[in-house]
Design an enzyme around this catalytic site. Structure first.
Site, PDB file in Angstrom:
ATOM      1  N   GLY A 123     -23.535  58.767  12.903  1.00 14.14           N
ATOM      2  CA  GLY A 123     -22.302  58.112  13.122  1.00 14.14           C
ATOM      3  C   GLY A 123     -22.244  56.578  13.255  1.00 14.14           C
ATOM      4  N   VAL A 163     -27.547  51.359  16.130  1.00 12.72           N
ATOM      5  CA  VAL A 163     -27.908  50.073  16.137  1.00 12.72           C
ATOM      6  C   VAL A 163     -27.071  49.031  16.634  1.00 12.72           C
ATOM      7  CG1 VAL A 163     -27.341  49.253  13.803  1.00 12.72           C
ATOM      8  CG2 VAL A 163     -29.493  48.719  14.634  1.00 12.72           C
ATOM      9  N   VAL A 185     -25.379  46.458  15.700  1.00 20.34           N
ATOM     10  CA  VAL A 185     -25.306  45.105  15.140  1.00 20.34           C
ATOM     11  C   VAL A 185     -24.631  45.402  13.782  1.00 20.34           C
ATOM     12  CG1 VAL A 185     -26.954  43.600  16.497  1.00 20.34           C
ATOM     13  CG2 VAL A 185     -27.744  45.327  14.761  1.00 20.34           C
ATOM     14  N   ALA A 225     -21.329  40.928  10.273  1.00 21.46           N
ATOM     15  CA  ALA A 225     -20.809  39.826   9.172  1.00 21.46           C
ATOM     16  C   ALA A 225     -21.045  40.372   7.927  1.00 21.46           C
ATOM     17  CB  ALA A 225     -21.998  38.568   9.217  1.00 21.46           C
ATOM     18  N   LYS A 265     -14.613  34.895   7.242  1.00 20.92           N
ATOM     19  CA  LYS A 265     -15.797  34.436   6.936  1.00 20.92           C
ATOM     20  C   LYS A 265     -15.618  33.694   5.608  1.00 20.92           C
ATOM     21  CE  LYS A 265     -20.704  35.527   6.054  1.00 20.92           C
ATOM     22  NZ  LYS A 265     -21.722  36.622   6.046  1.00 20.92           N
ATOM     23  N   PRO A 317     -21.182  29.191   0.031  1.00 18.67           N
ATOM     24  CA  PRO A 317     -19.899  29.331   0.101  1.00 18.67           C
ATOM     25  C   PRO A 317     -19.586  30.692  -0.701  1.00 18.67           C
ATOM     26  CG  PRO A 317     -20.379  27.709  -1.704  1.00 18.67           C
ATOM     27  CD  PRO A 317     -21.557  28.139  -1.024  1.00 18.67           C
ATOM     28  N   VAL A 345     -29.701  66.310  15.869  1.00 17.19           N
ATOM     29  CA  VAL A 345     -30.382  67.149  15.258  1.00 17.19           C
ATOM     30  C   VAL A 345     -31.571  67.390  15.764  1.00 17.19           C
ATOM     31  CG1 VAL A 345     -31.260  67.292  12.724  1.00 17.19           C
ATOM     32  CG2 VAL A 345     -29.049  66.329  13.214  1.00 17.19           C
ATOM     33  N   THR A 400     -25.977  41.720   4.215  1.00 16.22           N
ATOM     34  CA  THR A 400     -25.804  42.445   2.879  1.00 16.22           C
ATOM     35  C   THR A 400     -26.068  44.113   3.101  1.00 16.22           C
ATOM     36  OG1 THR A 400     -28.306  41.920   2.560  1.00 16.22           O
ATOM     37  CG2 THR A 400     -26.872  40.827   0.896  1.00 16.22           C
TER      38      THR A 400
END
Ligand code: FAD
Length: 506
Positions: free
Chosen positions: A20, A52, A54, A57, A85, A103, A192, A351
């Site tokens: 999750g 995690v 983080v 962006a 952004k 850009p 789990v 990404t």
């Protein structure tokens, strides 16, 4: 009568999402939207394990994700304390003291068959000093800490940029959780402990939680993070490592108070053994140092990060470890890995959340039946692997094109062998400025151009078509006029802070 009760029904009726974090809740939200009836969607997560934490962006396609789900932008920005952004500023990447901008959007507007950047190269060769950055509307606004939505009129220079978001990762998962639960997704809290696999088909049939509950499914989505509980833990799919090209394998992250400048962009500053991110949100700035453990110790990394913040740290620095690469298969048997469980490209170009979105789009495009046709699975894997390898190449480009020689990491990167697919692109740009693309490049020509030029991979000759045009003087006039138009349009925009205050302040 429910579909699963019909004789011969081969539809997937039970989807179980394990995990999750952003991946789990993005998947749950999208499936709840796309499969409004006839399929039970459940999600297991463990508060004790946590996420995690983080991943703040993004890149412009995230807008499409939100729009598809019918999420109103202002509401979303308020809930996630988000900011806008317009791209990424790269500091000290090519060499110390140099900066450039990647850009979102275009450089100017095309005015003949020859691409704008070729005119810029011709003007530059004729002595024009306008930086390439100044032709991008996104940088025009970003460099002035300004933001407004792109204009709808395609004739206007104000229509030539796009934008993405920075947001609080914890609030993002929470926001999507309420969206998904409101549409029927059932959440199970628990860890789990084991996975059952059918001996004949090799398919996962259920997971058992540590309190003994057994949860069955037809299709399992592994969103369990780096662990890859199902895709690796249960199915032993295997992993292709990319550390030889992307040597960073650790990060240390810390939020801090705002200092001066509420920038509508991410900043990436190259440091001795990696790079530091700076992501401004409404209530804090997110920071992290991504580094290579072969070149720097954890304590030194934390010290460097703490010495380079805008304001007072708001927490203790937190360390993270990762291995850059991808799972050998993203879809194995009846398990599809989405998010960190499928692999990881370090966050230089933001990404990962996009790859979650791309994984979800593919899941819907190739949605299986209980027959789990291998041809469908193979095509999913082919597309997923190509997509992620093209992104990998773009990220390697930043390291390979460095001219820094002040530390071992940068010397190693400048000298390293690179994938042929990337060498092909670098070679073509260096020859005569051609921006070539083959199969499913997420990053388009302007993005590649930004990094080639920003890191001094400059063409040896100009586009031959320029020899038949109006000459360098005309190119120079065009470039100067374009930069002036960008500057004028940017000056009319409100500041980033004002835009948020008027539209979406938390
Ligand atoms: P996680 O957040 O780790 O979630 C895993 C989930 O699985 C959790 O809910 C956990 O409780 C659950 N789980 C695990 N094991 C069990 C178990 N046994 N039982 C039950 N539940 C379990 N991406 C971007 O797009 N932009 C960025 O700027 C960016 N920056 C990053 C910086 C760093 C240093 C790192 C490491 C990543 C960054 N990412 C970024 C990637 C981004 O953080 C992730 O893609 C995103 O958060 C999704 O993570 P996830 O949901 O796959 O995994």
């Amino acid at each position: 009568m429910a579909g699963s009760e019909k004789a011969g029904d081969r539809s997937i009726r039970r989807v179980l999402i394990v995990g999750g974090g952003s991946a789990g809740w993005m998947t749950a939200a999208a499936l709840a939207h796309a499969l409004p009836r006839g399929c039970a969607i459940s999600l297991i997560e463990s508060e004790e394990i946590g996420t995690v934490g983080v991943g703040e962006a993004t890149i412009p396609p995230i807008k499409l994700f939100n729009d598809t789900l019918g999420i109103a932008e202002d509401e979303f920005m308020k809930a996630t304390k988000g900011s806008f952004k317009l791209g990424i500023e790269f500091v000290d990447w090519a060499k110390i003291g140099h900066r450039y901008f990647h850009p979102f959007g275009e450089y100017g507007k095309p005015f003949d068959l020859v691409p704008v950047h070729q005119h810029w190269l011709a003007a530059r060769a004729a002595g024009c000093s306008v930086p390439l950055d100044d032709l991008a509307m996104a940088w025009g606004a970003a460099s002035r800490d300004r933001f407004a939505k792109p204009l709808a009129d395609p004739r206007s220079i104000g229509s030539t940029f796009s934008y993405a978001y920075h947001f609080d990762a914890g609030l993002y998962a929470k926001f999507l959780r309420s969206y998904a639960e409101a549409r029927g997704v059932v959440r199970h809290e628990g860890k789990v402990a084991s996975t059952a696999i059918d001996g004949a088909s090799g398919h996962v049939t259920s997971v058992t939680l540590d309190d003994g509950r057994v949860l069955e499914g037809d299709l399992f989505i592994d969103c369990s993070g780096f662990r890859g509980l199902l895709i690796e833990g249960a199915l032993k799919t295997g992993y292709d490592e990319w550390t030889r090209w992307l040597p960073c394998d650790r990060a240390v992250a810390v939020p801090c108070e705002h200092g001066a400048g509420f920038t509508p962009y991410t900043r990436s500053t190259a440091r001795e053994a990696g790079w530091q991110w700076r992501i401004p949100l409404q209530h804090r700035v997110g920071n992290g140092y991504v580094y290579s453990s072969a070149h720097l110790g954890d304590q030194e990394a934390a010290d460097t990060l703490l010495a380079n913040l805008d304001g007072k740290p708001l927490a203790d620095p937190r360390g993270l470890r990762f291995v850059t690469g991808r799972r050998k298969l993203f879809w194995n048997a009846n398990v599809i890995a989405i998010g960190l469980s499928s692999g990881f490209i370090e966050p230089l170009e933001s990404t990962s959340l996009h790859l979650i979105q791309a994984g979800i789009s593919k899941l819907l495009a190739f949605f299986p039946t209980l027959d789990f046709d291998p041809a469908v699975r193979d095509e999913y894997n082919r597309v997923a692997i190509t997509e992620v390898e093209r992104i990998r190449d773009f990220v390697i480009l930043h390291y390979k094109l460095t001219q820094r020689d002040d530390s071992a990491l940068w010397r190693d990167c400048a000298a390293m062998d690179i994938p042929d697919t990337l060498a092909w692109k670098i070679g073509h740009f260096r020859r005569d400025g051609k921006l070539l693309s083959r199969d499913m490049d997420l990053f388009g020509s302007p993005s590649w151009l930004a990094v080639h030029v920003g890191q001094f991979n400059l063409p040896e000759r100009l586009d031959p078509l320029l020899d038949y045009g109006d000459g360098a003087a005309k190119s120079r006039t065009f470039v100067e006029q374009l930069a002036a138009a960008v500057a004028r349009a940017a000056e009319t925009m409100p500041t980033h802070a004002d835009y948020i205050a008027h539209h979406c302040a938390a």
